[in-house]
Design a protein around this motif. Structure first.
Motif, short mmCIF file in Angstrom:
data_model
loop_
_atom_site.label_atom_id
_atom_site.label_comp_id
_atom_site.label_asym_id
_atom_site.label_seq_id
_atom_site.Cartn_x
_atom_site.Cartn_y
_atom_site.Cartn_z
N PRO A 97 -6.58 8.09 4.63
CA PRO A 97 -6.10 8.81 3.65
C PRO A 97 -6.04 7.77 2.36
O PRO A 97 -5.67 8.28 1.40
N LEU A 98 -6.28 6.48 2.48
CA LEU A 98 -6.41 5.55 1.41
C LEU A 98 -7.82 5.44 0.97
O LEU A 98 -7.76 4.67 0.03
N LEU A 99 -8.78 6.06 1.47
CA LEU A 99 -10.16 5.72 1.18
C LEU A 99 -10.40 6.05 -0.40
O LEU A 99 -11.37 5.18 -0.81
N HIS A 100 -10.02 6.96 -0.90
CA HIS A 100 -10.27 7.21 -2.09
C HIS A 100 -9.67 6.10 -3.05
O HIS A 100 -10.57 5.78 -3.80
N ALA A 101 -8.69 5.67 -2.75
CA ALA A 101 -8.01 4.65 -3.63
C ALA A 101 -8.55 3.18 -3.33
O ALA A 101 -8.96 2.48 -4.11
N ILE A 102 -8.98 2.97 -2.04
CA ILE A 102 -10.02 1.90 -1.60
C ILE A 102 -11.20 2.00 -2.56
O ILE A 102 -11.68 1.01 -3.01
N ARG A 103 -11.92 3.20 -2.64
CA ARG A 103 -13.25 3.22 -3.32
C ARG A 103 -12.93 2.97 -4.88
O ARG A 103 -13.78 2.32 -5.38
N GLU A 104 -12.17 3.51 -5.46
CA GLU A 104 -11.85 3.25 -6.96
C GLU A 104 -11.38 1.63 -7.09
O GLU A 104 -11.73 1.22 -8.31
N GLY A 105 -10.54 1.10 -6.16
CA GLY A 105 -10.27 -0.31 -6.58
C GLY A 105 -11.14 -1.37 -6.31
O GLY A 105 -11.14 -2.57 -6.78
N THR A 106 -12.26 -1.03 -5.27
CA THR A 106 -13.09 -1.88 -5.06
C THR A 106 -14.65 -1.60 -5.31
O THR A 106 -15.37 -2.79 -5.25
N GLY A 107 -14.86 -0.42 -5.76
CA GLY A 107 -16.31 0.19 -6.08
C GLY A 107 -16.92 0.23 -4.79
O GLY A 107 -18.16 0.07 -4.76
N GLY A 141 0.06 10.13 8.21
CA GLY A 141 1.18 10.70 7.35
C GLY A 141 1.82 9.87 6.41
O GLY A 141 2.16 10.05 5.20
N ALA A 142 2.09 8.53 6.94
CA ALA A 142 2.88 7.67 5.94
C ALA A 142 1.81 6.68 5.21
O ALA A 142 2.73 6.02 4.22
N ALA A 143 0.78 6.84 5.32
CA ALA A 143 -0.15 5.64 4.37
C ALA A 143 -0.02 6.05 3.08
O ALA A 143 0.20 4.92 2.35
N VAL A 144 -0.08 7.04 2.63
CA VAL A 144 0.13 7.50 1.19
C VAL A 144 1.45 6.92 0.48
O VAL A 144 1.66 6.43 -0.37
N PRO A 145 2.65 7.65 1.48
CA PRO A 145 3.95 7.48 0.74
C PRO A 145 4.21 6.09 0.59
O PRO A 145 4.97 5.55 -0.25
N ILE A 146 4.00 5.19 1.54
CA ILE A 146 4.03 4.00 1.64
C ILE A 146 3.18 3.42 0.70
O ILE A 146 4.00 2.36 -0.18
N GLU A 147 2.03 3.52 0.09
CA GLU A 147 1.44 2.85 -1.03
C GLU A 147 2.16 3.28 -2.15
O GLU A 147 2.29 2.34 -3.07
N GLN A 148 2.57 4.60 -2.26
CA GLN A 148 3.40 4.98 -3.25
C GLN A 148 4.78 4.24 -3.57
O GLN A 148 5.13 3.83 -4.67
N ALA A 149 5.53 3.73 -2.52
CA ALA A 149 6.83 3.20 -2.16
C ALA A 149 6.50 1.79 -2.80
O ALA A 149 7.24 1.40 -3.39
N ILE A 150 5.53 1.23 -2.03
CA ILE A 150 5.34 -0.37 -2.67
C ILE A 150 4.97 -0.47 -4.00
O ILE A 150 5.39 -1.37 -4.73
#
Length: 391
Positions: free
Chosen positions: A33-43, A152-161
C-alpha cells in the motif's frame, strides 16, 4: 526422551501463540500500500520495486534452512522468541529513512518470519495434540488477520503520523516486540528439556513429504498470484483503483474464517482428500467468476475466493501437522514444505505476469492459474491420504 513439561495455563499459552501469529504478516503486507509513496520519496525504479516485493518470499524460504540448527541449539520455544525479536528488529530498521534500511529491514524481518513460521506447527503438534486442527486454524486465521490489518492500516497510519512512509512501516515493530515479551516466559519454561532435531535427510527421501511440500508450494503460488495481480486485473475490468483495492481487501478478510473452518473440520477426518478437492474447486471457480463473470457476481465471488484461498493455506499447514508423527517430524516437514514451497511460490506470480505481458489480456494467465490449481490438486490427493512420515 522425556517430553517438556506442559505449560501451567494452556489457554494463556494459546492466546500468546495467537499474538505471535498475528505479527507474522504485517511486515509483508504493509509495503504494497505504501509502494507508490516509497517510489516517489526514494526514486526506486520499477525493477527495484519488483525486487523489494520478491525479497521477503526468498528470505522466508532461506530462513527455513536455519530451523534445524535453531532447534538443535536452543529448541523451538526459544526459536520462536528469537524469530519474533528478529521481526521486531527488522521492522524497526525500516524506520530509518532510505533504501538501504528499507531493503535490509525487509530481509531481516522476513528471516524472522520464516523461522517462526516453521516452528509454529511443531509447537501446535507438541502442546495441543488433541486439538491440532482447531489450533492450526486459529493461528492461520490470525496470520490472515495480521496481513489484512497491515494492508488496511498502512496508509491511514502514514497519514496520521505525517512523517512519510518510514515511520508508518516502523510502527509495526511495537506489536512484534509486545508479542516477544508475552512469549518470553513460555519460552523459558518450555525450553527446559532438550528438543530433538528433525532428520531432514530422511524427509528428502520420503515421497509423502514431497507431496505435502508440493501442495504447500503450489497453493502458496495461487495466493501470491492474487496478492500481486488481482487489483490490476480488476482495474482492467473497469474498476477504479480504490474499488479494486476494496474488492481485494474483501478477499483478504474472508481468508480468516475460511482458514479457521477448513483447518478445524479437515483435521477431524483421517483422510483430507475431499477437502483438497473442495477448497481448490472453490478457489478456481471464484477466481474465474471474478476475472470473467458478470458484475453481479463480483462481491460474492470475492468472498468465495477469500474463503477458498484461506482454506488452501490452512489445509497446507494442517497437512504438515497431521502427516508428521511427532513434534520433531512436524518441525522438519514444516521446514521442508515451507522452504521449498516458498521457492516454488515465487514462480507463480512471475509466470502469471509474463503471460499477461505476452498477450495483453488475462486469458493465458487464467489458464496458468487453472493449471497450478490442478497440479496442487494432484499433489494434495497424495498428501491427503491417512499416512505419516516416520517418527
Amino acid at each position: 526422551m522425556t517430553p517438556p513439561p506442559a505449560p501451567p495455563n494452556r489457554l494463556l499459552l494459546g492466546f500468546v501463540l495467537m499474538l505471535v501469529a498475528f505479527n507474522l504478516r504485517p511486515a509483508l503486507s504493509t509495503v504494497g500500500p505504501l509502494l507508490h509513496a516509497i517510489r516517489e520519496g526514494t526514486g526506486l525504479s520499477a525493477a527495484g520495486a519488483a525486487v523489494l516485493t520478491t525479497l521477503p518470499v526468498l528470505c522466508l524460504g532461506l530462513a527455513c534452512a536455519l530451523t534445524v540448527t535453531v532447534i538443535r541449539r536452543i529448541g523451538p520455544d526459544l526459536g520462536v522468541l528469537a524469530g519474533t525479536l528478529v521481526i521486531a528488529a527488522g521492522l524497526a530498521l525500516r524506520g530509518f529513512d532510505g533504501l538501504v534500511p528499507l531493503f535490509a529491514g525487509t530481509a531481516v524481518a522476513a528471516t524472522g518470519i520464516g523461522l517462526a513460521n516453521v516452528l509454529m506447527p511443531a509447537l501446535v503438534k507438541r502442546d495441543f495434540p488433541a486439538r491440532v486442527g482447531f489450533m492450526t486454524g486459529l493461528y492461520t486465521m490470525m496470520l490472515c488477520l495480521g496481513a489484512a490489518a497491515g494492508a488496511g492500516a498502512a496508509v491511514p497510519i502514514e497519514q496520521a503520523i505525517g512523517h512519510g512512509w518510514a515511520p508508518a512501516l516502523a510502527v509495526w515493530a511495537l506489536p512484534a516486540a509486545l508479542a516477544a515479551l508475552a512469549w518470553a516466559p513460555f519460552a523459558r519454561k518450555a525450553s527446559a528439556g532438550a528438543s530433538p532435531a528433525p532428520n531432514i535427510t530422511r524427509l528428502l527421501r520420503d515421497p509423502l513429504a514431497w507431496r505435502v511440500t508440493a501442495f504447500m508450494g503450489l497453493q502458496s503460488s495461487l495466493a501470491y498470484v492474487l496478492f500481486g495481480w488481482l487489483p490490476l486485473l480488476l482495474q482492467d475490468r473497469g474498476l477504479s483503483p480504490l474499488d479494486a483495492g476494496l474488492i481485494a481487501s474483501l478477499t483478504t478478510l474472508h481468508q480468516a474464517p475460511g482458514a479457521l473452518a477448513v483447518a478445524t473440520l479437515a483435521a477431524r477426518r483421517r483422510d483430507q482428500r475431499g477437502w483438497v478437492v473442495a477448497v481448490l474447486a472453490v478457489t478456481l471457480a471464484a477466481f474465474l467468476a471474478l476475472a470473467f463473470g458478470p458484475d453481479a457476481v463480483r462481491l460474492p465471488a470475492a468472498g468465495a475466493l477469500g474463503l477458498g484461498i484461506g482454506g488452501c493455506f490452512a489445509l497446507g499447514l494442517t497437512l504438515i501437522v497431521l502427516r508428521a508423527a511427532d513434534a520433531a517430524s512436524a518441525a522438519g516437514l514444516s521446514a521442508m514444505a515451507q522452504g521449498v514451497g516458498y521457492a516454488v511460490a515465487c514462480l507463480g506470480p512471475l509466470g502469471f505476469g509474463l503471460a499477461h505481458e505476452a498477450t495483453g489480456g488475462w486469458g493465458l494467465s487464467a489458464a496458468l492459474f487453472a493449471a497450478i490449481t490442478v497440479c496442487a490438486g494432484l499433489a494434495g490427493l497424495g498428501a491427503g491420504r491417512d499416512r505419516q512420515v516416520g517418527a
